[in-house]
Design a protein around this motif. Structure first.
Motif, PDB file in Angstrom:
ATOM      1  N   UNK A  51     -24.828  21.949  -9.598  1.00  0.00           N
ATOM      2  CA  UNK A  51     -24.869  22.407 -11.023  1.00  0.00           C
ATOM      3  C   UNK A  51     -23.670  21.499 -11.781  1.00  0.00           C
ATOM      4  N   UNK A  52     -22.475  21.174 -11.369  1.00  0.00           N
ATOM      5  CA  UNK A  52     -21.668  20.255 -11.996  1.00  0.00           C
ATOM      6  C   UNK A  52     -22.176  18.721 -11.756  1.00  0.00           C
ATOM      7  N   UNK A  53     -22.632  18.371 -10.804  1.00  0.00           N
ATOM      8  CA  UNK A  53     -23.089  16.994 -10.738  1.00  0.00           C
ATOM      9  C   UNK A  53     -24.118  16.798 -11.838  1.00  0.00           C
ATOM     10  N   UNK A  54     -25.139  17.746 -11.648  1.00  0.00           N
ATOM     11  CA  UNK A  54     -26.473  17.739 -12.419  1.00  0.00           C
ATOM     12  C   UNK A  54     -25.889  17.712 -14.059  1.00  0.00           C
ATOM     13  N   UNK A  55     -24.795  18.553 -14.374  1.00  0.00           N
ATOM     14  CA  UNK A  55     -24.314  18.703 -15.887  1.00  0.00           C
ATOM     15  C   UNK A  55     -23.695  17.256 -16.047  1.00  0.00           C
ATOM     16  N   UNK A  56     -23.117  16.635 -15.402  1.00  0.00           N
ATOM     17  CA  UNK A  56     -22.584  15.159 -15.455  1.00  0.00           C
ATOM     18  C   UNK A  56     -23.602  14.169 -15.635  1.00  0.00           C
ATOM     19  N   UNK A  57     -24.534  14.295 -14.887  1.00  0.00           N
ATOM     20  CA  UNK A  57     -25.907  13.509 -14.953  1.00  0.00           C
ATOM     21  C   UNK A  57     -26.527  13.438 -16.398  1.00  0.00           C
ATOM     22  N   UNK A  59     -25.346  14.808 -19.056  1.00  0.00           N
ATOM     23  CA  UNK A  59     -24.455  14.309 -20.104  1.00  0.00           C
ATOM     24  C   UNK A  59     -24.560  15.232 -21.407  1.00  0.00           C
ATOM     25  N   UNK A  60     -23.752  14.820 -22.411  1.00  0.00           N
ATOM     26  CA  UNK A  60     -23.909  15.460 -23.849  1.00  0.00           C
ATOM     27  C   UNK A  60     -23.299  17.045 -23.694  1.00  0.00           C
ATOM     28  N   UNK A  61     -24.016  17.978 -24.261  1.00  0.00           N
ATOM     29  CA  UNK A  61     -23.765  19.369 -24.259  1.00  0.00           C
ATOM     30  C   UNK A  61     -24.057  20.021 -23.043  1.00  0.00           C
ATOM     31  N   UNK A  62     -25.016  19.444 -22.311  1.00  0.00           N
ATOM     32  CA  UNK A  62     -25.211  19.710 -20.648  1.00  0.00           C
ATOM     33  C   UNK A  62     -24.042  19.896 -19.809  1.00  0.00           C
ATOM     34  N   UNK A  63     -23.015  19.188 -20.198  1.00  0.00           N
ATOM     35  CA  UNK A  63     -21.622  18.901 -19.684  1.00  0.00           C
ATOM     36  C   UNK A  63     -21.130  20.519 -19.324  1.00  0.00           C
ATOM     37  N   UNK A  64     -21.183  21.333 -20.449  1.00  0.00           N
ATOM     38  CA  UNK A  64     -20.481  22.711 -20.587  1.00  0.00           C
ATOM     39  C   UNK A  64     -21.691  23.848 -20.748  1.00  0.00           C
ATOM     40  N   UNK A  65     -22.972  23.473 -21.059  1.00  0.00           N
ATOM     41  CA  UNK A  65     -23.723  24.237 -21.148  1.00  0.00           C
ATOM     42  C   UNK A  65     -24.553  24.883 -19.709  1.00  0.00           C
ATOM     43  N   UNK A  66     -24.574  23.783 -18.816  1.00  0.00           N
ATOM     44  CA  UNK A  66     -25.044  24.119 -17.506  1.00  0.00           C
ATOM     45  C   UNK A  66     -24.182  25.022 -16.775  1.00  0.00           C
ATOM     46  N   UNK A 161     -16.568  16.784 -11.927  1.00  0.00           N
ATOM     47  CA  UNK A 161     -15.418  15.563 -11.700  1.00  0.00           C
ATOM     48  C   UNK A 161     -16.298  14.539 -10.939  1.00  0.00           C
ATOM     49  N   UNK A 162     -16.709  15.105  -9.726  1.00  0.00           N
ATOM     50  CA  UNK A 162     -17.446  14.154  -8.883  1.00  0.00           C
ATOM     51  C   UNK A 162     -18.603  13.319  -9.556  1.00  0.00           C
ATOM     52  N   UNK A 163     -19.441  13.685 -10.423  1.00  0.00           N
ATOM     53  CA  UNK A 163     -20.419  13.124 -11.059  1.00  0.00           C
ATOM     54  C   UNK A 163     -19.893  12.296 -11.938  1.00  0.00           C
ATOM     55  N   UNK A 164     -19.008  12.641 -12.592  1.00  0.00           N
ATOM     56  CA  UNK A 164     -18.404  11.804 -13.782  1.00  0.00           C
ATOM     57  C   UNK A 164     -17.542  10.636 -13.211  1.00  0.00           C
ATOM     58  N   UNK A 165     -16.934  10.786 -12.172  1.00  0.00           N
ATOM     59  CA  UNK A 165     -16.219   9.672 -11.361  1.00  0.00           C
ATOM     60  C   UNK A 165     -17.270   8.635 -10.810  1.00  0.00           C
ATOM     61  N   UNK A 171     -20.449   2.155 -13.717  1.00  0.00           N
ATOM     62  CA  UNK A 171     -20.378   1.692 -14.836  1.00  0.00           C
ATOM     63  C   UNK A 171     -19.559   0.174 -14.771  1.00  0.00           C
ATOM     64  N   UNK A 172     -18.302   0.448 -13.892  1.00  0.00           N
ATOM     65  CA  UNK A 172     -17.386  -0.549 -13.681  1.00  0.00           C
ATOM     66  C   UNK A 172     -18.260  -1.569 -12.742  1.00  0.00           C
ATOM     67  N   UNK A 173     -18.697  -1.133 -11.863  1.00  0.00           N
ATOM     68  CA  UNK A 173     -19.257  -2.057 -10.844  1.00  0.00           C
ATOM     69  C   UNK A 173     -20.519  -2.885 -11.146  1.00  0.00           C
ATOM     70  N   UNK A 174     -21.482  -1.906 -11.849  1.00  0.00           N
ATOM     71  CA  UNK A 174     -22.682  -2.708 -12.349  1.00  0.00           C
ATOM     72  C   UNK A 174     -22.468  -4.163 -13.089  1.00  0.00           C
ATOM     73  N   UNK A 175     -21.654  -4.281 -14.018  1.00  0.00           N
ATOM     74  CA  UNK A 175     -21.580  -5.543 -14.544  1.00  0.00           C
ATOM     75  C   UNK A 175     -21.267  -6.824 -13.333  1.00  0.00           C
ATOM     76  N   UNK A 176     -20.289  -6.289 -12.608  1.00  0.00           N
ATOM     77  CA  UNK A 176     -19.828  -7.160 -11.444  1.00  0.00           C
ATOM     78  C   UNK A 176     -21.246  -7.627 -10.606  1.00  0.00           C
ATOM     79  N   UNK A 177     -21.648  -6.561 -10.272  1.00  0.00           N
ATOM     80  CA  UNK A 177     -22.968  -6.411  -9.454  1.00  0.00           C
ATOM     81  C   UNK A 177     -24.045  -7.562 -10.241  1.00  0.00           C
ATOM     82  N   UNK A 178     -24.344  -7.157 -11.342  1.00  0.00           N
ATOM     83  CA  UNK A 178     -25.031  -8.092 -11.981  1.00  0.00           C
ATOM     84  C   UNK A 178     -24.940  -9.483 -12.268  1.00  0.00           C
ATOM     85  N   UNK A 179     -23.572  -9.854 -12.381  1.00  0.00           N
ATOM     86  CA  UNK A 179     -23.187 -11.077 -12.404  1.00  0.00           C
ATOM     87  C   UNK A 179     -23.208 -11.866 -10.750  1.00  0.00           C
TER      88      UNK A 179
END
Length: 195
Positions: A51-57, A59-66, A161-165, A171-179
């Protein structure tokens, strides 16, 4: 097997206490019995972290509503279970929650917040019913309920926390992976030119 190894194994076996799939069986009571119940069963643990991972996925109000929806409906299910109201297919609903929530996360599709709240809320009733039904006879109901609600919220926070991490890392790795992929394409082009 050497004799000393056998003796050590036999002593450990005789000293072991029985493992219980769910806590709340035996002398545990009150807040700690309620707190231990969601943590003591892998099915509950996985669903609540999901449920926490899904909430992070989501995003928005779902982070606390789920998580809030899950905890609220789980309390309703707990009251039903503790008061003896029968609910069919509780164990199937609990295991189904692990499968369905895991699949929804794996598919990575964004759901409308209300639909996601309804999904976790329905599954929460099954989890709560199991908590209420398995409440020890000597437990104070409100303390037990607060215990399993707090443990559930903590598990949701771990999943969140796991989902957000993971999201931040991606997001940090994606630009490097694209380059890096661009560099690999350019290198392949140089190889083709040389060939």
């Amino acid at each position: 097997m050497r004799r000393s190894s056998f003796v050590a194994f036999a002593m450990a076996t005789l000293a072991a206490t029985p493992a219980l799939a769910h806590t709340g069986v035996g002398s545990a009571s009150g807040f700690m019995a309620g707190f231990g119940h969601p943590i003591g069963g892998l099915d509950h643990l996985l669903a609540m972290i999901a449920v926490g991972v899904l909430a992070s996925q989501q995003g928005g109000k779902s982070v606390w509503l789920l998580p809030l929806s899950f905890v609220g409906m789980m309390v309703v299910g707990g009251i039903l279970g503790a008061t003896g109201v029968a609910l069919p297919f509780v164990e199937i609903g609990i295991v189904g929650s692990v499968i369905v929530l895991g699949a929804v996360i794996a598919l990575g599709k964004h759901m409308p917040t209300a639909a996601a709240m309804a999904l976790v809320g329905v599954f929460a009733v099954f989890h709560g019913h199991a908590h209420g039904t398995e409440m020890p006879v000597n437990a104070v109901g409100i303390e037990y309920g607060v215990g399993f609600a707090v443990a559930t919220a903590a598990l949701h926070a771990i999943g969140l926390g796991l989902g957000l991490s993971v999201k931040a890392l991606a997001e940090k790795i994606a630009p490097t992976a694209v380059r890096a992929s661009g560099g690999a394409i350019a290198a392949a082009g140089l190889f083709l030119l040389a060939a």
